[in-house]
Design an enzyme around this catalytic site. Structure first.
Site, PDB file in Angstrom:
ATOM      1  N   ASP A 239       0.806  -1.396  -0.105  1.00 19.72           N
ATOM      2  CA  ASP A 239      -0.170   0.031  -0.159  1.00 19.72           C
ATOM      3  C   ASP A 239       0.765   1.037  -0.092  1.00 19.72           C
ATOM      4  O   ASP A 239       0.796   1.500  -0.799  1.00 19.72           O
ATOM      5  CB  ASP A 239      -0.876   0.060   1.390  1.00 19.72           C
ATOM      6  CG  ASP A 239      -1.978  -0.605   1.711  1.00 19.72           C
ATOM      7  OD1 ASP A 239      -2.400  -0.787  -0.010  1.00 19.72           O
ATOM      8  OD2 ASP A 239      -2.667  -1.803   1.926  1.00 19.72           O
ATOM      9  N   ILE A 240       1.867   1.287   0.808  1.00 18.84           N
ATOM     10  CA  ILE A 240       2.661   2.127   0.704  1.00 18.84           C
ATOM     11  C   ILE A 240       3.764   2.437  -0.388  1.00 18.84           C
ATOM     12  O   ILE A 240       3.649   3.860  -0.783  1.00 18.84           O
ATOM     13  CB  ILE A 240       3.689   2.097   2.410  1.00 18.84           C
ATOM     14  CG1 ILE A 240       2.985   2.719   3.858  1.00 18.84           C
ATOM     15  CG2 ILE A 240       4.261   3.501   2.565  1.00 18.84           C
ATOM     16  CD1 ILE A 240       3.315   1.319   4.645  1.00 18.84           C
TER      17      ILE A 240
END
Length: 398
Positions: A171-172
């Site tokens: 996600d990051i």
């Protein structure tokens, strides 16, 4: 007062959870006006991803991590009137970011093709699990699934057990890819006058992030092995127990290894042809690691950190969170900030790590309350009158 890097750029943020909201937070930090659109009543799913919650509120720390510097409006995109409001906002935006499942927004006339007819300059970023095309395009997914499918877990953990990275790493990383993509598309738009569609997949980003691990496999055909806290670079490059606490030690080239040997008073290792060069140490990894482990156990962590620093050998302690924020380097760099939050008082947050000289990031506004800016945004940008706004609220549209 210096200008911000993205002053004058408006971002319509239809995203939620983490990857895409992180991207829009980065754009907001750079000075873009980010309008976060949330569901009336409940808002972004991640508002409820607690505990922990901000003191005195029902807003989860998870939500707070990726939604600062934004304005929140509530609009029901499934209603005809809500769709009209969103189209009006898109017509006056530079960027639209969404992470609905593939094809969802087309049902409401909020897809790229529909909005491009209203605003040809619009940069439209879609973040999905598997992308807009392919046999998995319609599937849902979350970070852990993509860590497993992309191969990230196959190279993380100990030999006997694959391991998920602790944070939501894909996600990051996808958020970082997304913000970079938007900036590139804006550069193209400024040069040509035309926006474009950006198709970003979490699975793709997860695989791309394997970087040299993937390249090693593609070149050699050898499947990377899990090495726990050991790395794939020069030797040593891993965690070692000391007399009391562990350290992470890297000697990534022959000069650094020679410096380590001097610090350890073991220059005899340089005379052993198995250990004399980086390539030799990599080839004889299983032979040298026990030797190094025995050496590191002879002193405490702090003793080793002192002597290794004196010899310019890269090494660092394993810090728990309290130690991280107490570290003098972290404090010097100003990575912990506090913002005044009307709901919870002084709110501690991580600072943006980017240091600009001409356009510094100086202002941090707290993440918005749900629908906090609905009235001011819709009246200013969507042509909604106060009477119309009241009617829309009565019907649950905003």
């Amino acid at each position: 007062m210096p200008s911000t890097a993205l002053a004058g750029i408006r971002v319509l943020d239809l995203s939620r959870i983490l990857a895409a909201p992180l991207a829009t937070q980065l754009l907001a930090d750079f000075g873009a006006e980010v309008i976060k659109v949330e569901r009336p009543g409940t808002g972004d799913d991640s508002r409820a991803y607690g505990p922990p919650f901000a003191p005195g509120t029902d807003t989860a720390a998870f939500y707070l991590s990726c939604n600062r510097n934004k304005r929140s409006v509530t609009v029901n995109h499934a209603s005809t009137e809500g769709q009209e409001v969103l189209r009006a906002l898109a017509a006056r935006s530079d960027v639209l970011v969404e992470n609905f499942r593939t094809g969802t927004l087309a049902k409401y006339g909020l897809d790229h093709e529909s909005l491009r007819a209203l605003n040809p300059r619009l940069v439209y970023l879609s973040v999905t699990g598997f992308g807009q095309t392919g046999p998995y395009a319609d599937r849902p997914g979350y970070d852990g699934i993509f860590q497993a499918m992309s191969g990230m877990m196959s190279v993380s953990g100990h030999p006997e057990e694959p391991m998920k990275v602790g944070v939501s790493m894909i996600d990051i990383l996808t958020g970082l890819y997304a913000s970079t993509a938007v900036l590139a598309a804006l550069r193209h738009r400024d040069a040509t006058g035309e926006g474009q569609f950006i198709d970003l997949s979490l699975l793709d980003c997860g695989l791309a992030s394997l970087s040299h691990f993937a390249m090693n496999y593609l070149v050699s055909g050898e499947v990377p092995q899990r090495r726990g806290n050991g790395g794939y670079g020069g030797i040593p490059s891993q965690a070692f127990p000391c007399k009391d606490k562990p350290i992470f030690l890297v000697a990534g080239n022959d000069k650094q290894f020679a410096a380590f040997c001097a610090a350890a008073d073991r220059t005899d290792l340089l005379q052993d042809e198995r250990f004399a060069t980086t390539s030799a140490r990599i080839a004889h990894r299983e032979e040298i690691l026990p030797v190094l482990a025995a050496i590191l156990r002879t002193r405490t962590r702090d003793e080793w950190l002192t002597v290794l620093d004196a010899h310019d050998v890269p090494a660092g302690p394993f810090n728990e969170m309290p130690e991280v924020f107490a570290d003098p380097q972290i404090q010097h760099r100003g990575m912990l900030i506090e913002v005044e939050d009307p709901a919870s008082g002084q709110l501690p947050m991580l600072a943006n790590p980017i240091r600009f000289t001409a356009t510094p990031i100086e202002g941090y506004a707290p993440p918005p309350a749900l629908g906090e800016h609905t009235a001011e945004v819709l009246t200013a940008l969507a042509g909604v009158t106060d009477r119309q706004l009241a009617a829309l609220r009565n019907r649950g549209v905003v």
